[in-house]
Design a protein around this motif. Structure first.
Motif, PDB file in Angstrom:
ATOM      1  N   LYS A  82       1.290  -1.257   0.219  1.00  0.00           N
ATOM      2  CA  LYS A  82      -0.084   0.293  -0.082  1.00  0.00           C
ATOM      3  C   LYS A  82       1.194   0.782   0.360  1.00  0.00           C
ATOM      4  CE  LYS A  82      -4.338  -1.694  -0.119  1.00  0.00           C
ATOM      5  NZ  LYS A  82      -4.783  -1.881  -1.077  1.00  0.00           N
ATOM      6  N   ARG A  83       2.325   1.277   0.583  1.00  0.00           N
ATOM      7  CA  ARG A  83       2.833   2.596   0.475  1.00  0.00           C
ATOM      8  C   ARG A  83       3.098   2.576  -0.943  1.00  0.00           C
ATOM      9  NH1 ARG A  83       3.427   3.656   5.162  1.00  0.00           N
ATOM     10  NH2 ARG A  83       5.328   5.050   5.373  1.00  0.00           N
ATOM     11  N   TRP A  84       3.005   2.089  -1.449  1.00  0.00           N
ATOM     12  CA  TRP A  84       3.761   1.943  -3.051  1.00  0.00           C
ATOM     13  C   TRP A  84       2.152   2.487  -4.068  1.00  0.00           C
ATOM     14  CZ3 TRP A  84       8.927   2.721  -3.644  1.00  0.00           C
ATOM     15  CH2 TRP A  84       9.301   1.936  -2.733  1.00  0.00           C
ATOM     16  N   VAL A  88       0.055   6.185  -6.018  1.00  0.00           N
ATOM     17  CA  VAL A  88      -0.422   6.430  -7.143  1.00  0.00           C
ATOM     18  C   VAL A  88      -2.195   6.673  -7.270  1.00  0.00           C
ATOM     19  CG1 VAL A  88      -1.044   4.713  -9.188  1.00  0.00           C
ATOM     20  CG2 VAL A  88       1.228   4.283  -8.037  1.00  0.00           C
ATOM     21  N   TYR A  89      -2.947   6.260  -6.393  1.00  0.00           N
ATOM     22  CA  TYR A  89      -4.272   6.432  -6.634  1.00  0.00           C
ATOM     23  C   TYR A  89      -4.593   7.749  -6.019  1.00  0.00           C
ATOM     24  CZ  TYR A  89      -4.825   1.298  -4.099  1.00  0.00           C
ATOM     25  OH  TYR A  89      -4.992   0.064  -4.119  1.00  0.00           O
ATOM     26  N   LEU A  90      -4.161   8.206  -5.613  1.00  0.00           N
ATOM     27  CA  LEU A  90      -4.023  10.325  -5.076  1.00  0.00           C
ATOM     28  C   LEU A  90      -3.674  10.565  -6.410  1.00  0.00           C
ATOM     29  CD1 LEU A  90      -3.205  11.402  -1.840  1.00  0.00           C
ATOM     30  CD2 LEU A  90      -5.474  10.726  -2.425  1.00  0.00           C
ATOM     31  N   ALA A  91      -1.993  10.517  -6.966  1.00  0.00           N
ATOM     32  CA  ALA A  91      -2.159  10.962  -8.102  1.00  0.00           C
ATOM     33  C   ALA A  91      -3.119  10.606  -9.608  1.00  0.00           C
ATOM     34  CB  ALA A  91      -1.075  10.936  -8.085  1.00  0.00           C
ATOM     35  N   GLY A  92      -3.611   9.600  -9.636  1.00  0.00           N
ATOM     36  CA  GLY A  92      -4.649   9.139 -10.587  1.00  0.00           C
ATOM     37  C   GLY A  92      -6.156   9.966 -10.494  1.00  0.00           C
ATOM     38  N   LEU A  93      -6.230  10.516  -9.538  1.00  0.00           N
ATOM     39  CA  LEU A  93      -7.945  10.121  -9.015  1.00  0.00           C
ATOM     40  C   LEU A  93      -7.442  12.054  -8.949  1.00  0.00           C
ATOM     41  CD1 LEU A  93     -10.858  10.586  -7.692  1.00  0.00           C
ATOM     42  CD2 LEU A  93      -9.856  10.325  -5.413  1.00  0.00           C
TER      43      LEU A  93
END
Length: 281
Positions: A82-84, A88-93
Motif C-alpha cells: 500500500k505504501r507504493w 498512485v491512487y491519489l495522483a490518478g484521482l
C-alpha cells in the motif's frame, strides 16, 4: 481476497458517500470545501487498471464542479504494498477529477493505524504523503438516537468500533433507533448483521436480546417490519399455489403491508378466499 469485515466497512461509504466528510471534518478536523452533493466514483485509479490499483471507495464532492476527491481505504492489517500504491491512487484521482485529492484510511486496530499514518517519502524533494488515518479512538461514539437516525452508517461504524465498551447499551439503543428509522428494511437488516458479526460474543448476545425483547421499543419498528415482510411472502405464495390471480394493484397493496396483525389476518384468509379482493374484506 478482502474479508467480510473489510467489504462491510467499505460498503458504508458506497451507501453514504458523505460519511467521508463526516469523518474528515468531525473526527480528523480536516476542512471540507462547500459542496452540493457527494457521489461515489469508480475505484479504478489508473488507465491500465491493474488489480492492485483499485481503491476500496472513491468519493467526489461537487459544487458546480468537483471540489474534493477522497480515496477511502479500509486497512485491517499491515500491507507494505500500500505504501507504493496509495500515492498512485491519489495522483490518478487528482488527474481524473482535476481537484484536490485526499487519502482517508480506516483502521480497526490502533497499531495498524499507527503504521498507516507514517509519512511516505516519494523521493522528490518536498514530496511526502502523510495518510489521514481514522484509528479506533478517533471514531465518534454515537449514543444519541436523533444523531444516529441522521447518520446510520456512522452509527454502524461507531458500534462496530466501540460496541464492546462499558456504555454499549446506549450505543445499542442509538443503533436500533437508526435502523428502525431506515425506510430500506433490507439495508437495516444488513447493517444489523454487520454489527452482530463484528461484535465479540457477549456484546453480540446482548444486542440480539435487546432487538428481540418484547419490551423493546425498536421491535415494533425494525423487527416487526421484518416479520410483516415474511408474512407477505407467505400470502403471495399461498395465493399463487391456489391459482388465485393477483392483479398488480392488489400485489402492491399486499407488499406494502408493514402491520404484522393485518398481514397475519390476510394470511389466514388467503387459505380460504376465492378471489384476492376477498382477502381485504
Amino acid at each position: 481476497m478482502p474479508s467480510l469485515e473489510h467489504e462491510s466497512l467499505a460498503m458504508l461509504f458506497h451507501n453514504r458517500p458523505s460519511l467521508a466528510a463526516d469523518i474528515l471534518h468531525n473526527a480528523l478536523k480536516v476542512d471540507i470545501p462547500d459542496y452540493r452533493r457527494a457521489r461515489v466514483e469508480s475505484g479504478d485509479l489508473t488507465e491500465w487498471n491493474p488489480a492492485e490499483f483499485r481503491a476500496d471507495a472513491v468519493v467526489v464532492f461537487e459544487a458546480a464542479a468537483p471540489v474534493l476527491a477522497v480515496v477511502v481505504e479500509i486497512q485491517l492489517r499491515r500491507d507494505k504494498g500500500k505504501r507504493w500504491s496509495w500515492p498512485v491512487y491519489l495522483a490518478g484521482l487528482r488527474a481524473r477529477t482535476r481537484c484536490p485529492a485526499i487519502l482517508l484510511v480506516i483502521c480497526a486496530d490502533a497499531s495498524v493505524g499507527d503504521w498507516c499514518a507514517e509519512p511516505i517519502d516519494l523521493g522528490h524533494p518536498g514530496w511526502t504523503l502523510t495518510p489521514l488515518v481514522l484509528k479506533p479512538e478517533a471514531v465518534p461514539v454515537v449514543t444519541d438516537a436523533q444523531e444516529a437516525a441522521r447518520a446510520p452508517e456512522l452509527t454502524v461504524l461507531s458500534t462496530v468500533t466501540h460496541g464492546a465498551a462499558y456504555d454499549r447499551v446506549r450505543m445499542f439503543h442509538a443503533l436500533l433507533s437508526a435502523l428502525a428509522a431506515l425506510e430500506d428494511t433490507d439495508r437495516a437488516a444488513l447493517y444489523f448483521d454487520i454489527v452482530l458479526r463484528a461484535l465479540p460474543g457477549t456484546p453480540a448476545t446482548e444486542l440480539e436480546a435487546m432487538m428481540n425483547s418484547d419490551t423493546s421499543p425498536y421491535k415494533s419498528d425494525l423487527a416487526r417490519r421484518s416479520k410483516a415482510e415474511g408474512k407477505v411472502e407467505s400470502i403471495l405464495t399461498v395465493l399463487e399455489v391456489r391459482g388465485i390471480p393477483i392483479p398488480s394493484e392488489a400485489r402492491e397493496r399486499i407488499m406494502a403491508c408493514t402491520d404484522v396483525a393485518e398481514a397475519q389476518a390476510w394470511l389466514e384468509r388467503a387459505v380460504i378466499v376465492r378471489t384476492v379482493d376477498a382477502l381485504f374484506d
